[in-house]
Scaffold this motif. Structure first.
Motif, PDB file in Angstrom:
ATOM      1  N   GLY A   1       0.803  -1.214   0.000  1.00 54.11           N
ATOM      2  CA  GLY A   1       0.000   0.000   0.000  1.00 54.11           C
ATOM      3  C   GLY A   1       0.838   1.267   0.000  1.00 54.11           C
ATOM      4  O   GLY A   1       0.475   2.268  -0.640  1.00 54.11           O
ATOM      5  N   VAL A   2       1.942   1.220   0.709  1.00 50.22           N
ATOM      6  CA  VAL A   2       2.855   2.371   0.714  1.00 50.22           C
ATOM      7  C   VAL A   2       3.361   2.632  -0.700  1.00 50.22           C
ATOM      8  O   VAL A   2       3.419   3.779  -1.161  1.00 50.22           O
ATOM      9  CB  VAL A   2       4.028   2.128   1.677  1.00 50.22           C
ATOM     10  CG1 VAL A   2       5.094   3.205   1.506  1.00 50.22           C
ATOM     11  CG2 VAL A   2       3.534   2.088   3.124  1.00 50.22           C
ATOM     12  N   TYR A   3       3.694   1.575  -1.413  1.00 55.81           N
ATOM     13  CA  TYR A   3       4.161   1.720  -2.797  1.00 55.81           C
ATOM     14  C   TYR A   3       3.055   2.280  -3.684  1.00 55.81           C
ATOM     15  O   TYR A   3       3.293   3.193  -4.497  1.00 55.81           O
ATOM     16  CB  TYR A   3       4.625   0.371  -3.340  1.00 55.81           C
ATOM     17  CG  TYR A   3       4.810   0.354  -4.842  1.00 55.81           C
ATOM     18  CD1 TYR A   3       5.887   0.990  -5.445  1.00 55.81           C
ATOM     19  CD2 TYR A   3       3.871  -0.278  -5.669  1.00 55.81           C
ATOM     20  CE1 TYR A   3       6.037   0.993  -6.836  1.00 55.81           C
ATOM     21  CE2 TYR A   3       4.015  -0.287  -7.044  1.00 55.81           C
ATOM     22  CZ  TYR A   3       5.098   0.354  -7.627  1.00 55.81           C
ATOM     23  OH  TYR A   3       5.237   0.365  -8.983  1.00 55.81           O
ATOM     24  N   ILE A   4       1.848   1.747  -3.551  1.00 54.36           N
ATOM     25  CA  ILE A   4       0.738   2.210  -4.388  1.00 54.36           C
ATOM     26  C   ILE A   4       0.474   3.693  -4.169  1.00 54.36           C
ATOM     27  O   ILE A   4       0.341   4.477  -5.124  1.00 54.36           O
ATOM     28  CB  ILE A   4      -0.527   1.384  -4.093  1.00 54.36           C
ATOM     29  CG1 ILE A   4      -0.367  -0.032  -4.660  1.00 54.36           C
ATOM     30  CG2 ILE A   4      -1.777   2.047  -4.678  1.00 54.36           C
ATOM     31  CD1 ILE A   4      -1.422  -1.006  -4.204  1.00 54.36           C
ATOM     32  N   GLU A   5       0.408   4.101  -2.912  1.00 50.24           N
ATOM     33  CA  GLU A   5       0.070   5.478  -2.583  1.00 50.24           C
ATOM     34  C   GLU A   5       1.174   6.464  -2.967  1.00 50.24           C
ATOM     35  O   GLU A   5       0.902   7.551  -3.473  1.00 50.24           O
ATOM     36  CB  GLU A   5      -0.219   5.582  -1.087  1.00 50.24           C
ATOM     37  CG  GLU A   5      -0.685   6.962  -0.638  1.00 50.24           C
ATOM     38  CD  GLU A   5      -1.110   6.976   0.816  1.00 50.24           C
ATOM     39  OE1 GLU A   5      -2.312   6.806   1.080  1.00 50.24           O
ATOM     40  OE2 GLU A   5      -0.224   7.131   1.688  1.00 50.24           O
TER      41      GLU A   5
ATOM     42  N   GLU B   1       4.000   5.802  -5.009  1.00 44.96           N
ATOM     43  CA  GLU B   1       4.719   5.662  -6.279  1.00 44.96           C
ATOM     44  C   GLU B   1       3.843   5.253  -7.458  1.00 44.96           C
ATOM     45  O   GLU B   1       3.949   5.846  -8.536  1.00 44.96           O
ATOM     46  CB  GLU B   1       5.856   4.634  -6.116  1.00 44.96           C
ATOM     47  CG  GLU B   1       6.911   5.040  -5.085  1.00 44.96           C
ATOM     48  CD  GLU B   1       8.058   4.052  -5.025  1.00 44.96           C
ATOM     49  OE1 GLU B   1       8.554   3.657  -6.102  1.00 44.96           O
ATOM     50  OE2 GLU B   1       8.441   3.659  -3.914  1.00 44.96           O
ATOM     51  N   LEU B   2       2.996   4.224  -7.282  1.00 46.04           N
ATOM     52  CA  LEU B   2       2.277   3.677  -8.434  1.00 46.04           C
ATOM     53  C   LEU B   2       1.379   4.714  -9.091  1.00 46.04           C
ATOM     54  O   LEU B   2       1.415   4.872 -10.325  1.00 46.04           O
ATOM     55  CB  LEU B   2       1.454   2.459  -8.021  1.00 46.04           C
ATOM     56  CG  LEU B   2       0.618   1.832  -9.145  1.00 46.04           C
ATOM     57  CD1 LEU B   2       1.527   1.299 -10.262  1.00 46.04           C
ATOM     58  CD2 LEU B   2      -0.269   0.716  -8.612  1.00 46.04           C
ATOM     59  N   PHE B   3       0.556   5.401  -8.315  1.00 47.43           N
ATOM     60  CA  PHE B   3      -0.349   6.388  -8.904  1.00 47.43           C
ATOM     61  C   PHE B   3       0.426   7.455  -9.674  1.00 47.43           C
ATOM     62  O   PHE B   3      -0.003   7.903 -10.742  1.00 47.43           O
ATOM     63  CB  PHE B   3      -1.207   7.045  -7.823  1.00 47.43           C
ATOM     64  CG  PHE B   3      -2.187   6.104  -7.149  1.00 47.43           C
ATOM     65  CD1 PHE B   3      -2.654   4.971  -7.793  1.00 47.43           C
ATOM     66  CD2 PHE B   3      -2.646   6.370  -5.860  1.00 47.43           C
ATOM     67  CE1 PHE B   3      -3.556   4.110  -7.181  1.00 47.43           C
ATOM     68  CE2 PHE B   3      -3.545   5.523  -5.241  1.00 47.43           C
ATOM     69  CZ  PHE B   3      -4.003   4.387  -5.895  1.00 47.43           C
TER      70      PHE B   3
ATOM     71  N   ILE C   1      -1.894   9.369 -12.701  1.00 48.10           N
ATOM     72  CA  ILE C   1      -3.312   9.527 -12.354  1.00 48.10           C
ATOM     73  C   ILE C   1      -3.516   9.845 -10.875  1.00 48.10           C
ATOM     74  O   ILE C   1      -4.615   9.661 -10.338  1.00 48.10           O
ATOM     75  CB  ILE C   1      -4.110   8.253 -12.724  1.00 48.10           C
ATOM     76  CG1 ILE C   1      -3.531   7.020 -12.015  1.00 48.10           C
ATOM     77  CG2 ILE C   1      -4.123   8.040 -14.240  1.00 48.10           C
ATOM     78  CD1 ILE C   1      -4.360   5.760 -12.200  1.00 48.10           C
ATOM     79  N   GLU C   2      -2.483  10.330 -10.217  1.00 41.32           N
ATOM     80  CA  GLU C   2      -2.573  10.547  -8.770  1.00 41.32           C
ATOM     81  C   GLU C   2      -3.728  11.474  -8.397  1.00 41.32           C
ATOM     82  O   GLU C   2      -4.502  11.176  -7.470  1.00 41.32           O
ATOM     83  CB  GLU C   2      -1.253  11.111  -8.238  1.00 41.32           C
ATOM     84  CG  GLU C   2      -1.240  11.274  -6.725  1.00 41.32           C
ATOM     85  CD  GLU C   2       0.094  11.797  -6.222  1.00 41.32           C
ATOM     86  OE1 GLU C   2       0.376  11.615  -5.023  1.00 41.32           O
ATOM     87  OE2 GLU C   2       0.841  12.400  -7.026  1.00 41.32           O
TER      88      GLU C   2
END
Length: 260
Positions: A151-155, A157-159, A164-165
């Motif tokens: 979740g830390v990565y998604i929040e 970095e991934l977005f 599309i953040e």
């Protein structure tokens, strides 16, 4: 005429020696702290290890990081007993730097990848490509992800990688304590992202797929022995077993990729 007394003493000494040897291999209760991603593999391997060694495992569960009181670093900070910690590798490295886990005790167990879950029976988005993943996120009404490594990565970095953040941030939420897939199963969120090994055991969700490798974040789960462990020899035996070829099939079945 002195043979019998001598033999009696030898027999007595032999018995004492055997008793001392037996005491050195006595079964111990190993206190383990285990984080979510390795849970399914651990639960499958636990009875096999206990049957083979006679040791018993007493397990406390919690994330590898975060503010929750159940988080492994917070448990150790409170002085909860631990012979083995199983957690995200970089979080374990931090505990080693802090002098709370024995330097040199770290052993890598498995690699974990992030996957997507939807409620059972719901349409499964095609996320086999980066474009497909981006489209699924933009089209979703709500998105949930864990407060651990994935979740830390998604929040963070991934977005951003997907560009599309700003669009998804208002409808995305980091979840503490409760498994993300359980909330997806209950209908609170349309899409859930978590370690694949944490999605597969949950009833009421369908596993969609791993996110594309181009934007994937691989988390290594590792084990170590905290400073002050009461049963370090038994702890080393458990860690060796979890990293052994004998554990490989259970690790793969859980959704992880073995390191060996």
């Amino acid at each position: 005429m002195h043979i019998k007394p001598v033999m009696s003493r030898l027999i007595a000494l032999g018995a004492i020696s055997l008793a001392l040897c037996a005491s050195t291999v006595q079964a111990d209760e190993i206190d383990v702290m285990n984080s979510g991603g390795f849970t399914a593999a651990y639960k499958s391997l636990q009875p096999k290890f206990e049957a083979a060694t006679g040791h018993a495992l007493a397990t406390a569960w919690g994330p590898s990081m975060g503010k929750a009181p159940e988080a492994i670093p917070n448990r150790l900070q409170r002085g909860e007993p631990a012979d083995v910690v199983i957690m995200v590798g970089y979080a374990l490295d931090e505990l080693i730097k802090q002098g709370r886990v024995i330097a040199g005790s770290r052993v890598d167990l498995a690699d974990s990848r992030i996957g997507m879950a939807v409620r059972s029976g719901a349409a499964k988005p095609d996320i086999s490509t980066v474009a497909g993943l981006k489209s699924a996120l933009l089209g979703a009404q709500s998105i949930a992800y864990s407060d651990s490594a994935s979740g830390v990565y998604i929040e963070r970095e991934l977005f951003k990688k997907l560009g599309i953040e700003e669009q998804v941030k208002p409808k995305a939420r980091m979840i503490q304590k409760t498994p993300v897939a359980a909330l997806v199963a209950g209908g609170q969120y349309e899409l859930g992202f978590q370690q694949v090994s944490e999605i597969l055991p949950v009833q009421g969700v369908d596993f969609v797929a791993r996110i594309p490798e181009q934007v994937q974040s691989i988390t290594t789960f590792a084990a170590g022995i905290p400073v002050g462990a009461k049963h370090p020899d038994a702890a080393r035996a458990l860690i060796r077993y979890l990293a052994s070829p004998e554990a490989r099939a259970d690790v793969i079945k859980s959704g992880l990729d073995p390191r060996q």
